[in-house]
Design a protein around this motif. Structure first.
Motif, PDB file in Angstrom:
ATOM      1  N   LEU A   5       0.953  59.586  73.428  1.00  0.00           N
ATOM      2  CA  LEU A   5      -0.499  59.841  73.494  1.00  0.00           C
ATOM      3  C   LEU A   5      -1.185  58.780  74.341  1.00  0.00           C
ATOM      4  N   THR A   6      -1.977  59.223  75.276  1.00  0.00           N
ATOM      5  CA  THR A   6      -2.810  58.274  76.039  1.00  0.00           C
ATOM      6  C   THR A   6      -4.266  58.589  75.733  1.00  0.00           C
ATOM      7  N   PRO A   7      -5.097  57.574  75.609  1.00  0.00           N
ATOM      8  CA  PRO A   7      -6.502  57.811  75.271  1.00  0.00           C
ATOM      9  C   PRO A   7      -7.223  58.492  76.429  1.00  0.00           C
ATOM     10  N   PRO A   8      -8.465  58.993  76.185  1.00  0.00           N
ATOM     11  CA  PRO A   8      -9.204  59.646  77.275  1.00  0.00           C
ATOM     12  C   PRO A   8      -9.405  58.678  78.434  1.00  0.00           C
ATOM     13  N   ARG A   9      -9.071  59.103  79.622  1.00  0.00           N
ATOM     14  CA  ARG A   9      -9.319  58.294  80.821  1.00  0.00           C
ATOM     15  C   ARG A   9     -10.236  59.117  81.714  1.00  0.00           C
ATOM     16  N   LEU A  10     -11.522  58.780  81.638  1.00  0.00           N
ATOM     17  CA  LEU A  10     -12.529  59.606  82.312  1.00  0.00           C
ATOM     18  C   LEU A  10     -12.882  59.030  83.666  1.00  0.00           C
ATOM     19  N   SER A  11     -13.081  59.918  84.598  1.00  0.00           N
ATOM     20  CA  SER A  11     -13.631  59.494  85.899  1.00  0.00           C
ATOM     21  C   SER A  11     -14.657  60.536  86.332  1.00  0.00           C
ATOM     22  N   LEU A  12     -15.588  60.079  87.135  1.00  0.00           N
ATOM     23  CA  LEU A  12     -16.685  60.955  87.564  1.00  0.00           C
ATOM     24  C   LEU A  12     -16.929  60.715  89.045  1.00  0.00           C
ATOM     25  N   LEU A  48     -20.599  67.353  91.440  1.00  0.00           N
ATOM     26  CA  LEU A  48     -20.164  66.380  90.437  1.00  0.00           C
ATOM     27  C   LEU A  48     -18.860  66.887  89.828  1.00  0.00           C
ATOM     28  N   ALA A  49     -17.893  66.004  89.702  1.00  0.00           N
ATOM     29  CA  ALA A  49     -16.617  66.392  89.102  1.00  0.00           C
ATOM     30  C   ALA A  49     -16.200  65.324  88.108  1.00  0.00           C
ATOM     31  N   ALA A  50     -15.845  65.744  86.915  1.00  0.00           N
ATOM     32  CA  ALA A  50     -15.372  64.810  85.891  1.00  0.00           C
ATOM     33  C   ALA A  50     -13.937  65.173  85.543  1.00  0.00           C
ATOM     34  N   THR A  51     -13.140  64.159  85.333  1.00  0.00           N
ATOM     35  CA  THR A  51     -11.723  64.377  85.029  1.00  0.00           C
ATOM     36  C   THR A  51     -11.323  63.512  83.843  1.00  0.00           C
ATOM     37  N   ASN A  52     -10.502  64.089  82.977  1.00  0.00           N
ATOM     38  CA  ASN A  52      -9.906  63.317  81.884  1.00  0.00           C
ATOM     39  C   ASN A  52      -8.395  63.290  82.107  1.00  0.00           C
ATOM     40  N   ALA A 103     -16.805  70.564  86.279  1.00  0.00           N
ATOM     41  CA  ALA A 103     -17.553  70.392  87.528  1.00  0.00           C
ATOM     42  C   ALA A 103     -18.959  70.948  87.375  1.00  0.00           C
ATOM     43  N   TRP A 104     -19.885  70.329  88.091  1.00  0.00           N
ATOM     44  CA  TRP A 104     -21.269  70.787  88.138  1.00  0.00           C
ATOM     45  C   TRP A 104     -21.733  70.652  89.584  1.00  0.00           C
TER      46      TRP A 104
END
Lengths: 484, 525
Positions: free
Chosen positions: A330-337, A357-361, A399-400
């Protein structure tokens, strides 16, 4: 557009008292064409006798289903809890206790000011009541009996809550968003109804498998049984009421406080693990995903479908696609925007900015509930341009897009951030576009647009004429005195 | 130069007046050439609703649509529409600006009485026509051109009757005066009552002046007595009109809670508005210097007339030299309107009254300040010594420039002003599409009323199939019109617009787009 609210309560017993066994609360937008005539006027309403069949035959946007379980519910009007339009009463015996903000959530849904996300409106219910809800889904109201708990449910319900008393509650889930409830979590209730309780036991259907946890064990069962014993419309007249009554008479509800017993005689156990499960499984893109915690010296018995043999203790993410399980650390949430201008429309002064806008986990753990906020900062003045709720599943993305027109002559920069419930930014992005000056705003296009071309010249000539005529009128008066 | 000399040197009446009429016509023609038919503004659009309701109901005060301040203008336009057969929008645009010219003759007659000089009257009128605050309302399709013209006529008839000794002619003048006074009250009750208060104040000033100069019999008594009768009669006419003849006038009056608010509305030419009137300077123009430049004629008139008034007042106080009667009457009226202006600004700025009142008395003040300056120019400036002879010529050139600048202000020149009144054919096409496609829904048309007002006038005030929703978006509005001009306008105002990408682009003609907000719930369309 009309907005209807219906509260429909009924019972199967013939006792001569106002005791209710089931309640549907429905809201929708159905035209009422019929009239009821009185000596002096007509009312555009449904005739009393045809009201139940009208309700059952219509499509409804938001639906709740409330059942008093093992308690009497006596009232002259029906069951009050969990209305869909007037604010959510959790317990009518606590007079006026409406779940905070629920009235605004419901009104926003109807007016269109916000989405019909009513999940935050149904966070508690009176002891002995079971409630289920389904919103933002235009459908007929259908009911079914689940073989798991042998109780009547709202078909397509998105979630539910059963208050067992003694601070224990059973949370009902619809993991795959299908027609049937497929998850049950027995909880020690939190003092704050808005917060999830402490899980004690859970039972989840993951396609062809049942996953059960409780008592320090996780068990995997086959899932061969159907998801409903029978389905029915709510009763709408005497014959359907009789049929409904007969069907329900043969149903013996199971004990909601012992989920493991529900599978007895129904499904066969495949494996058993001495480990714990963290959280409720999630369903995304055809895969179920849940977290396992393998403690030191954990044991596996039965057929090791998960393939845990040899794995060191630790936290793992398990995904299941209906055929096989996959276990990963398990890896914790790694968010980027990211916030970018669209490639085919480069940033340029005087133009609209088309932004993506793009967000990735990239983690294998889902993000908490987030808020995407886009702000502009122009000459020291901030302004919120966009706010959207967001939740990024494990290894997921969202994405937005946004079109933005900047103010004239001010240096602005844009910032976007994903905030958690504590307003902590978990990911951020900034864009610093060039400022828009007066020339870019275009005096010439403005002149052309406001004069439609040729009239600009005529208007200019007229201005000269006006000035000339004013001068002439003045000069004619001044002339006798011999002005130069 | 003596008064007789001035009269003798005055050019012939028809040519001079024709020049002024021509100038008035050109001023009225300017917005039509500048914007064509592609413009409109809120008051003209709102009054169209009243006019249509009046035509449909046949009542002067149509229920729910009556113009609260008086019926005269809607009734007049309704009559013109029926008589000429012309479309209402055409009348409101074309007539609205070209009918400015009708003010010229009453103003000239009035100024001639105030100054007793045709030369001074002509100069005064030129000065007045260079006042943007005076021209602005006269170019719109509203009552104000008639209200101002009727004020001039009333003043002319009143002053002329003071000189008249021939009983039949005096009777005709008096009858004409009261007819015009009633028309003034019916045109705009609150401007009329303010006007009456000014007459009352002028009466008091004339009475004081008579005492001061110890010469009541020579020049003061006839005006004092006449003004007293006139004031009383006009108050009675106004009272009867507001309370009995035209009940809608009461609504606006009694909507105000305090007696002070009502008094201000009644006497100080104030009106109910929702916005701060003084914020217009900040937001209305591209810069403060530009605002000052296009308003220069106002400030020059204000400053020069104040200096002249001070000189006249000091001459009277210190030397006790009684001026000519017409000069004293002009002084008294100027003082009265200046006092009312000052009072209205003071009470408004102080916040003593409801914050939704706005003073608009400056045009009335300008009407009386112009002849003060015009008379001085005629009497003094043109008889300047030889080495100062360039001065009147320079004043003439300045006047021409000021008139052009004032016209920019009065017509809200979009290159300078942030209050735009035009719209474009592309916006018109998008609205036509919206009417066909978005029937029964509301459409946001921008942060100001420019598109809605122009379109309402363009479509002759008919009830539109689509609800146009300018300014702040209604909660249930789900369609938005965004054109290149809307965005440019917002950009100019220092505003920002953000269009979330999930919105649906439902119409696009290249220069105007209509977006539909993506439905969030099944309750929405």
């Amino acid at each position: 557009m009309p907005v209807n609210e219906v509260v429909y309560s009924w019972r199967t017993s013939q006792a001569n008292r106002l005791e209710w066994e089931y309640k549907l609360s429905l809201s929708g937008s159905n035209e009422i064409a019929s009239k009821v005539s009185f000596p002096d006027f007509d009312l555009q309403i449904m005739p009393y006798a045809s009201l139940p069949s009208w309700v059952v035959s219509k499509y409804w946007v938001n639906q709740t289903f409330v059942v008093p379980e093992g308690r009497d519910y006596i009232s002259s009007e029906g069951i009050y809890e969990w209305s869909t339009t007037e604010g959510v009463i959790a317990d009518i015996t606590k007079s006026g206790e409406v779940i905070p903000d629920s009235i605004w959530i419901e009104k926003d849904c109807i007016s269109g000011s916000g989405p019909c996300d009513l999940s935050n409106a149904f966070t508690s219910i009176a002891e002995g009541l079971r409630g289920e809800y389904k919103f933002d889904d235009i459908s007929l109201t259908r009911l079914y009996v689940s073989p798991m708990d042998a109780r009547l449910h709202l078909q397509g319900a998105q979630a539910g809550l059963f208050n067992l008393g003694s601070d224990r509650q059973l949370r009902l889930h619809n993991l795959d968003g299908g027609a049937y409830l497929d998850g049950w979590t027995l909880e020690q209730a939190s003092p704050d109804p808005a917060q999830p309780g402490q899980p004690l036991e859970g039972l989840y259907r993951l396609g062809e498998r049942y996953l059960h946890f409780g008592g320090g064990r996780v068990r995997l069962f086959s899932a061969q049984s159907p998801e409903s014993l029978f389905e029915t419309l709510p009763p709408s007249d005497a014959p359907t009421w009789q049929a409904f009554r007969q069907k329900m008479a043969g149903v013996q509800p199971k004990d909601p406080a012992h989920l493991a017993a529900w599978l007895d005689g129904l499904e066969s156990e495949i494996m058993q693990l001495s480990l714990s499960l963290a959280g409720v499984p999630a369903y995304q893109d055809g895969r179920y995903r849940f977290e396992l915690f393998l403690g030191p010296g954990y044991q596996v018995s039965g057929r090791d479908e998960l393939g845990l043999a040899g794995l060191p203790p630790g936290r793992y993410s398990v995904s299941y696609d209906g055929r096989s399980f996959r276990v990963e650390p398990l890896t914790p949430p790694r968010l980027s925007l990211s916030l970018t201008a669209r490639p085919d429309d480069p940033l340029a002064p005087g133009r609209l900015y088309h932004l993506d806008l793009a967000a990735t986990n990239r983690g294998l753990q889902a993000s908490p509930d987030l808020q995407l906020v886009v702000r502009s900062e122009c000459a020291g003045q901030g302004r919120e341009l966009l706010r959207r709720p967001a939740r990024l599943p494990a290894d997921g993305r969202a994405a937005w897009s946004l079109t933005w027109q900047p103010p004239l002559g001010r240096q602005c920069w844009l910032s976007a951030a994903l905030y958690d419930a504590n307003e902590i930014a978990l990911a951020q992005a900034v864009l610093d576009p060039p400022s828009t000056d007066l020339a870019a705003a275009g005096a010439l296009p403005l002149l052309q647009a406001s004069t439609q071309g040729y009239r600009a010249l005529l208007a200019f000539i007229l201005l000269l004429l006006i000035a000339g005529l004013a001068g002439l009128a003045y000069w004619r008066r001044a002339r006798p005195e011999g002005l130069p | 130069m003596s008064q007789d000399q001035i009269e003798r040197h005055d050019p012939s009446l028809p040519a001079g007046l024709l020049l002024l009429l021509g100038l008035g016509l050109l001023l009225g023609l300017y917005p039509l050439l500048r914007y064509g038919i592609w413009w409109g503004e809120t008051d003209a659009a709102t009054l169209m609703t009243t006019i249509i309701a009046l035509l449909e109901s046949g009542a002067l005060a149509p229920a729910g649509h009556a113009y609260a301040n008086g019926y005269a203008y809607p009734a007049l336009v309704a009559w013109l529409a029926v008589f000429t057969g012309l479309p209402l929008g055409f009348l409101q645009l074309l007539g609205g600006s070209l009918l400015l010219v009708w003010v010229i003759v009453p103003a000239w007659l009035c100024y001639r009485e105030f100054t007793r000089s045709r030369l001074a009257a002509g100069l005064s009128l030129l000065i007045l026509l260079a006042q943007p605050e005076f021209i602005f309302p006269l170019l719109r399709g509203t009552h104000e051109k008639f209200t101002r013209g009727l004020m001039f006529l009333c003043l002319y008839l009143l002053l002329r009757s003071l000189r008249e000794r021939h009983p039949p002619r005096l009777a005709m003048l008096l009858v004409s005066f009261y007819l015009c006074a009633y028309a003034l009250v019916a045109s705009n009750t609150f401007m009329a009552t303010s006007f009456i208060l000014a007459i009352l104040l002028a009466l008091g000033l004339l009475w004081l002046a008579a005492r001061w100069f110890s010469h009541p019999g020579a020049f003061a008594s006839p005006p004092v007595a006449r003004f007293l009768y006139v004031t009383l009669s006009l108050f009675i006419i106004s009272y009867v009109f507001i309370l009995y003849l035209y009940p809608p006038a009461q609504n606006q009056l009694f909507i105000l809670k305090s007696i002070w608010d009502r008094t201000a509305l009644l006497l100080l030419e104030m009106e109910q508005v929702a916005a701060n009137p003084y914020s217009a300077v900040n937001a209305g123009w591209i810069s403060l210097p530009v605002y000052l430049l296009v308003s220069l004629a106002n400030w020059l008139l204000l400053g020069f007339s104040l200096l002249l008034w001070l000189k006249q007042t000091l001459d009277g106080l210190l030397r006790r030299l009684p001026p000519a009667r017409h000069t004293l009457i002009l002084w008294a009226f100027y003082t009265a309107f200046a006092f009312l202006s000052l009072l209205s600004i003071l009470v408004d700025v102080s916040g003593a009254l409801a914050a939704n009142l706005q003073h608009r008395i400056y045009p009335s003040f300008a009407m009386l300040a112009a002849p003060l300056l015009g008379a001085w120019l005629a009497e003094t400036a043109f008889s300047a010594p030889a080495r100062w002879r360039w001065l009147p010529a320079a004043a003439g050139v300045s006047l021409a420039v000021l008139m052009v600048l004032s016209l920019f202000k009065a017509t809200a020149e979009p290159l300078l002003s942030n209050y735009w009144v035009f719209y474009t054919p592309a916006e018109r096409r998008s609205l036509d599409w919206a009417e066909r496609t978005l029937a029964g829904r509301s459409l946001w048309t921008g942060p100001f009323g420019r598109i809605r007002d122009a379109y309402v006038i363009h479509t002759n005030g008919r009830v539109l199939d689509v609800i146009l929703d300018p300014y702040w978006r209604r909660n249930d509005t789900r369609d938005f019109l965004l054109s290149d001009m809307t965005l440019l306008h917002a950009m100019r105002l220092g505003d920002q617009m953000a269009i979330p990408g999930e919105n649906l682009l439902t119409y696009d003609n290249g220069r105007a787009q209509i977006y539909h907000r993506r439905p969030l719930t099944p309750f929405q369309k």
